[in-house]
Motif scaffolding. Structure first.
Motif, mmCIF file in Angstrom:
data_model
loop_
_atom_site.group_PDB
_atom_site.id
_atom_site.type_symbol
_atom_site.label_atom_id
_atom_site.label_comp_id
_atom_site.label_asym_id
_atom_site.label_seq_id
_atom_site.Cartn_x
_atom_site.Cartn_y
_atom_site.Cartn_z
ATOM 1 N N VAL A 270 29.204 62.834 30.393
ATOM 2 C CA VAL A 270 28.609 61.609 29.850
ATOM 3 C C VAL A 270 29.520 60.440 30.235
ATOM 4 C CG1 VAL A 270 27.996 60.363 27.740
ATOM 5 C CG2 VAL A 270 27.484 62.813 27.961
ATOM 6 N N PRO A 271 28.967 59.359 30.786
ATOM 7 C CA PRO A 271 29.819 58.235 31.226
ATOM 8 C C PRO A 271 30.655 57.683 30.078
ATOM 9 C CG PRO A 271 27.578 57.964 32.034
ATOM 10 C CD PRO A 271 27.538 59.102 31.067
ATOM 11 N N ILE A 272 31.858 57.269 30.421
ATOM 12 C CA ILE A 272 32.781 56.697 29.449
ATOM 13 C C ILE A 272 32.756 55.182 29.595
ATOM 14 C CG2 ILE A 272 35.181 56.598 28.695
ATOM 15 C CD1 ILE A 272 33.808 59.305 28.262
ATOM 16 N N GLU A 273 32.652 54.492 28.470
ATOM 17 C CA GLU A 273 32.686 53.029 28.500
ATOM 18 C C GLU A 273 34.036 52.596 29.061
ATOM 19 O OE1 GLU A 273 30.153 51.231 27.647
ATOM 20 O OE2 GLU A 273 28.915 52.508 26.382
ATOM 21 N N GLN A 274 33.999 51.788 30.123
ATOM 22 C CA GLN A 274 35.226 51.294 30.732
ATOM 23 C C GLN A 274 35.358 49.811 30.428
ATOM 24 O OE1 GLN A 274 37.482 53.069 32.182
ATOM 25 N NE2 GLN A 274 36.427 54.997 32.513
ATOM 26 N N HIS A 275 36.437 49.433 29.754
ATOM 27 C CA HIS A 275 36.675 48.030 29.442
ATOM 28 C C HIS A 275 38.060 47.651 29.916
ATOM 29 C CE1 HIS A 275 33.040 47.483 27.190
ATOM 30 N NE2 HIS A 275 33.339 48.453 26.356
ATOM 31 N N SER A 276 38.213 46.377 30.207
ATOM 32 C CA SER A 276 39.521 45.856 30.580
ATOM 33 C C SER A 276 40.339 45.652 29.324
ATOM 34 C CB SER A 276 39.353 44.551 31.349
ATOM 35 O OG SER A 276 38.606 44.771 32.526
ATOM 36 N N GLY A 277 41.498 45.018 29.479
ATOM 37 C CA GLY A 277 42.374 44.759 28.346
ATOM 38 C C GLY A 277 41.739 43.835 27.339
ATOM 39 N N SER A 278 42.459 43.575 26.248
ATOM 40 C CA SER A 278 41.884 42.867 25.118
ATOM 41 C C SER A 278 41.357 41.495 25.457
ATOM 42 C CB SER A 278 42.930 42.738 24.000
ATOM 43 O OG SER A 278 44.072 42.054 24.471
ATOM 44 N N LYS A 279 42.008 40.807 26.420
ATOM 45 C CA LYS A 279 41.546 39.468 26.763
ATOM 46 C C LYS A 279 40.508 39.505 27.869
ATOM 47 C CE LYS A 279 45.092 36.342 25.168
ATOM 48 N NZ LYS A 279 45.881 35.127 25.497
ATOM 49 N N GLY A 280 40.405 40.623 28.553
ATOM 50 C CA GLY A 280 39.466 40.680 29.657
ATOM 51 C C GLY A 280 38.270 41.556 29.368
ATOM 52 N N LYS A 281 38.118 41.947 28.130
ATOM 53 C CA LYS A 281 37.038 42.853 27.777
ATOM 54 C C LYS A 281 35.695 42.218 28.093
ATOM 55 C CE LYS A 281 35.277 45.697 24.007
ATOM 56 N NZ LYS A 281 35.477 46.141 22.627
ATOM 57 N N SER A 282 34.923 42.912 28.882
ATOM 58 C CA SER A 282 33.666 42.342 29.321
ATOM 59 C C SER A 282 32.605 42.450 28.236
ATOM 60 C CB SER A 282 33.176 43.085 30.574
ATOM 61 O OG SER A 282 31.878 42.663 30.915
ATOM 62 N N VAL A 283 31.879 41.360 28.039
ATOM 63 C CA VAL A 283 30.746 41.385 27.114
ATOM 64 C C VAL A 283 29.455 41.254 27.905
ATOM 65 C CG1 VAL A 283 32.056 40.452 25.196
ATOM 66 C CG2 VAL A 283 30.931 38.875 26.762
ATOM 67 N N LYS A 284 29.551 41.398 29.229
ATOM 68 C CA LYS A 284 28.380 41.218 30.069
ATOM 69 C C LYS A 284 27.526 42.471 30.141
ATOM 70 C CE LYS A 284 30.567 37.752 33.068
ATOM 71 N NZ LYS A 284 30.972 37.437 34.458
ATOM 72 N N THR A 285 28.105 43.612 29.835
ATOM 73 C CA THR A 285 27.397 44.876 29.990
ATOM 74 C C THR A 285 27.198 45.546 28.638
ATOM 75 O OG1 THR A 285 28.417 45.134 32.167
ATOM 76 C CG2 THR A 285 27.377 47.077 31.219
ATOM 77 N N SER A 286 26.000 46.048 28.413
ATOM 78 C CA SER A 286 25.661 46.707 27.149
ATOM 79 C C SER A 286 26.300 48.089 27.075
ATOM 80 C CB SER A 286 24.142 46.852 27.055
ATOM 81 O OG SER A 286 23.698 47.923 27.893
ATOM 82 N N PRO A 287 26.223 48.740 25.926
ATOM 83 C CA PRO A 287 26.639 50.151 25.857
ATOM 84 C C PRO A 287 25.788 51.016 26.785
ATOM 85 C CG PRO A 287 26.353 49.223 23.656
ATOM 86 C CD PRO A 287 25.799 48.214 24.608
ATOM 87 N N ILE A 288 26.364 52.120 27.226
ATOM 88 C CA ILE A 288 25.649 53.061 28.097
ATOM 89 C C ILE A 288 24.780 53.968 27.222
ATOM 90 C CG2 ILE A 288 25.893 54.879 29.826
ATOM 91 C CD1 ILE A 288 28.775 53.725 30.278
ATOM 92 N N ARG A 289 23.539 54.121 27.616
ATOM 93 C CA ARG A 289 22.618 54.963 26.850
ATOM 94 C C ARG A 289 21.788 55.839 27.798
ATOM 95 N NH1 ARG A 289 25.682 53.706 23.551
ATOM 96 N NH2 ARG A 289 25.355 52.521 21.615
ATOM 97 N N ALA A 290 21.248 56.930 27.254
ATOM 98 C CA ALA A 290 20.322 57.776 28.005
ATOM 99 C C ALA A 290 18.923 57.190 27.837
ATOM 100 C CB ALA A 290 20.376 59.212 27.486
ATOM 101 N N LEU A 291 18.399 56.592 28.907
ATOM 102 C CA LEU A 291 17.104 55.920 28.849
ATOM 103 C C LEU A 291 16.031 56.794 29.483
ATOM 104 C CD1 LEU A 291 18.098 52.274 29.861
ATOM 105 C CD2 LEU A 291 18.057 53.324 27.592
ATOM 106 N N ALA A 292 14.894 56.868 28.837
ATOM 107 C CA ALA A 292 13.795 57.704 29.323
ATOM 108 C C ALA A 292 12.990 56.963 30.388
ATOM 109 C CB ALA A 292 12.886 58.091 28.166
ATOM 110 N N VAL A 293 12.731 57.643 31.501
ATOM 111 C CA VAL A 293 11.836 57.115 32.532
ATOM 112 C C VAL A 293 10.412 57.458 32.108
ATOM 113 C CG1 VAL A 293 11.146 57.252 34.952
ATOM 114 C CG2 VAL A 293 13.563 57.348 34.334
ATOM 115 N N THR A 294 9.605 56.445 31.905
ATOM 116 C CA THR A 294 8.243 56.671 31.417
ATOM 117 C C THR A 294 7.208 56.615 32.525
ATOM 118 O OG1 THR A 294 8.062 54.318 30.893
ATOM 119 C CG2 THR A 294 8.775 55.787 29.125
ATOM 120 N N GLU A 295 7.594 56.047 33.662
ATOM 121 C CA GLU A 295 6.668 55.986 34.795
ATOM 122 C C GLU A 295 7.470 56.002 36.082
ATOM 123 O OE1 GLU A 295 3.477 52.891 36.880
ATOM 124 O OE2 GLU A 295 3.853 52.733 34.723
ATOM 125 N N ALA A 296 6.984 56.734 37.075
ATOM 126 C CA ALA A 296 7.634 56.781 38.389
ATOM 127 C C ALA A 296 6.552 56.904 39.448
ATOM 128 C CB ALA A 296 8.595 57.964 38.473
#
Length: 703
Positions: A270-296
């Motif tokens: 399972v992917p591990i959330e990767q963040h930089s140090g306390s001042k560089g912590k990115s808020v641009k990316t959401s938490p990683i989740r298992a998303l269901a593909v409903t159409e392909a």
């Protein structure tokens, strides 16, 4: 009388204030305990837990390692003194390449020349403390440029500080070198290292060697870095008096088997959330989740290319939100053939699921791999075993070769650039394939997993423009995935398969219950992805529609670059349907053939009918039999008057697709404006800079 009343009242009070039941007694006891707690402030039991720190202790500091390590500091100069390092290598990385280069360089400085060096994440330290680095130390900056000349997330602190300028930034004692990673197909090729170096020079810093630059336009990043590194080591020899010595691999990480651990204790992939140090912590990316593909569904299929449309459901993840123009960040899985081939070459087939503990053995060593885990999880999910093996790694692998012939081959390829290029033109050398080609059927029993963890880059997620509008389908998003089958020049039968694109193609085929090759463990780690799911996150983007829907927009796309514009067009079509004023829109779209890869053609035609004169589509086809090749820049040139007129009406310009296409479009637009308005170079530059600063000219490009 008053005395009598008081006496009777007191008697009555005493009568009824006595505990009457067991509940009364319990209540009085509780009140007593609470009162005592208040009075003594918890003193009798408020003693520190001697093992409290272990809740937060890094795994590498267990078992006595660095038990007397000083407290963490955000002061760079203090860090160098604490660790007695002579060279600090700062890395600014978005995809991980700069980080890998920095750590490899730090180890090579130490092992090859005895120069103590440490690689540091820029965001882990306060940038102003760079000014405290004494002239007895050397600083090296390895910085990547991405997007529209943007710094990586973890470079943001340094970037902001340097832009304060003098007298705030003064670096009279700093001796430095710098290497930039970029792509000359992009308009702002290596802008980050250029800006940083210019700022350092203005602040009084002194470069001890010329700036190096990597150009990934033709995959030359590794070779460019090797050439610059050779020059760096020449400086070490000539100016620092360092003597080169033979490198013998000494692990920086320990990888230990621990069969006592249960499967539930392990990180299975399972992917591990990767963040930089306390001042560089990115808020641009959401938490990683298992998303269901409903159409392909496949948008087109040719002998050399595929394109699939996937739709994913956010319904069960209320914490995830996207806006039109954002990215979906997809975490890939390595194909079975590559994983099995490498396990077989290493002799780990029978121990693929054995629990492994990973810990650091020296200061500055770090692993992006979670611990405890297993060899199967490492190879399938955590390190990129599907990428080509760099020439310097090929040379290093020779020390682990199981046969003399394998050693000779690897040394020849590693030391000779021409031999390496000739070999890789015939063979796409992933790690597993290289080991098998060098020593067919022989186990590389001396090649430790620790070397792979320290050397092979971690698996990086891929970004896909979201091809839907958040105001129409807030809890359901779409992506468009192009899949290319690229044969090697000398061996057309040998394909180079993109890691994430082929993984998503396999997922799409499984959705349609059709066979696919290569095969993947689509159920994911511990079946976390069962039911057609992928591990993904949402990343914010600057590629946004104007705030006012009445603002004119020009959209330029080729191939799957149309994905983001599908969301733009959907959004404006909906706004028009509810009576909102919508400004004029023009889409310049290029593909090979209208019958082959004209993506979302029917949807676009329907939108044009709904929007009437507010939406125009201008196409360019490059592979129509009997017709001259036309690209989007040719279509723009053909509509030069209309194009410039829209820009004069304050239109926003968007370009999405390959960087080479965006570069040609940029040149065409600038040439047209100079011709239309009679501008000279300074006037054009002033207009272009104004458009960029005001987010009126935005690009979302790759490759």
């Amino acid at each position: 009388m008053a005395s009598l009343i008081n006496s009777e009242a007191l008697s009555t009070f005493l009568q009824y204030s006595k505990p009457q039941t067991t509940l009364d007694l319990a209540s009085l006891a509780a009140i007593g305990v609470a009162s005592a707690t208040y009075l003594v402030k918890g003193t009798p039991w408020n003693r520190p837990d001697p093992y409290y720190n272990q809740w937060f202790e890094r795994p590498q500091f267990k078992d006595g390692f660095q038990s007397n390590h000083p407290a963490a500091t955000r002061n760079i100069a203090e860090k160098l003194e604490q660790t007695d390092q002579r060279v600090v290598i700062f890395w600014g990385s978005q995809s991980g390449t700069s980080e890998i280069f920095a750590h490899k360089l730090a180890r090579e400085c130490h092992l090859r020349y005895g120069v103590d060096a440490i690689a540091l994440d820029l965001s882990d330290y306060d940038p102003e403390t760079i000014s405290q680095i004494p002239d007895t130390k050397l600083a090296i900056f390895i910085l990547s440029t991405f997007g529209e000349g943007d710094p990586s997330d973890n470079t943001a602190g340094l970037w902001s500080w340097l832009h304060k300028g003098q007298p705030t930034v003064s670096l009279p004692t700093l001796q430095y070198a710098a290497f930039g990673l970029g792509n000359s197909n992009y308009k702002y090729y290596n802008r980050v290292v250029d800006v940083v170096v210019e700022s350092l020079e203005k602040a009084g810093a002194k470069a001890f060697m010329p700036v190096g630059k990597a150009d990934d336009a033709n995959g030359g990043t590794e070779e460019d870095f090797l050439a610059w590194k050779t020059d760096l080591f020449t400086v070490f020899q000539e100016k620092l008096g360092c003597q080169e010595r033979e490198i013998i691999y000494t692990p920086a990480l320990a990888v230990r088997e621990d069969p006592s651990l249960e499967p539930i204790d392990l990180h299975h992939g399972v992917p591990i959330e990767q963040h930089s140090g306390s001042k560089g912590k990115s808020v641009k990316t959401s938490p990683i989740r298992a998303l269901a593909v409903t159409e392909a569904r496949e948008l087109y299929t040719t002998p050399t290319r595929n394109c699939v449309h996937l739709e994913l459901d956010l319904g069960s993840h209320s914490e995830l939100r996207y806006k039109t123009g954002d990215y979906l960040v997809v975490y890939p899985i390595a194909p079975d053939a590559e994983v099995d081939g490498l396990l077989r070459a290493l002799g780990w087939q029978e121990k693929a699921e054995t629990p492994l503990l990973i810990s650091a053995l020296e200061e500055g060593a770090a692993s992006n791999i979670p611990s405890p885990t297993s060899a199967n999880a490492i190879l399938r999910y955590y390190i990129d075993i599907c990428g080509p093996v760099a020439r310097d790694i090929v040379k290093d692998l020779a020390q682990f070769a199981p046969t003399p012939d394998a050693r000779e081959l690897l040394l020849t390829l590693g030391k000779n650039k021409d031999a390496y290029q000739t070999f890789t033109r015939r063979n796409y050398v992933t790690l597993g394939r290289l080991l098998s080609l060098a020593a067919p059927g022989v186990v590389w029993k001396d090649l430790p997993l620790s070397y792979l963890l320290e050397t092979i880059p971690p698996t990086q997620p891929r970004y896909y423009s979201i091809a839907s509008s958040s105001i129409i389908s807030a809890r359901r998003l779409a992506i468009t995935v192009g899949v290319e089958k690229k044969p090697l020049a000398d061996e057309p039968s040998t394909e180079i398969k993109g890691l994430t694109s082929n993984y998503l193609l396999a997922l799409s085929n499984s959705f349609q219950k059709t066979e696919t090759s290569p095969l993947y463990q689509l159920a994911g780690p511990t079946s976390a992805l069962e039911g057609h799911k992928i591990h993904a996150a949402i990343r914010k983007s600057k590629f946004k529609l104007p705030t006012l829907p009445s603002t004119p927009i020009i959209m330029v796309a080729a191939g799957t670059g149309i994905a983001a514009f599908r969301g733009f067009i959907q959004e404006r079509t909906r706004l028009k349907s509810i009576g909102k004023p919508v400004g004029p829109m023009v889409l310049f779209f290029g593909c090979r053939n209208p019958e082959e890869d004209y993506l979302y053609r029917q949807e676009l035609e329907e939108a044009r009918a709904e929007l009437g004169g507010a939406f125009e589509i201008v196409t360019a086809f490059s592979r129509v039999a009997g017709q001259k090749k036309q690209y989007v820049q040719d279509a723009i040139r053909y509509k030069a008057n209309d194009f410039c007129a829209l820009l004069d009406q304050d239109a926003s310009l968007y370009v999405c697709g390959r960087a080479s296409m965006a570069r040609e479009v940029g040149k065409t637009v600038q040439d047209m404006l100079m011709a239309q308005h009679g501008w000279d170079e300074p006037q054009l530059r002033k207009w272009s800079d104004s458009m960029k600063r005001g987010s009126k000219w935005l690009e979302d490009v790759w490759g």
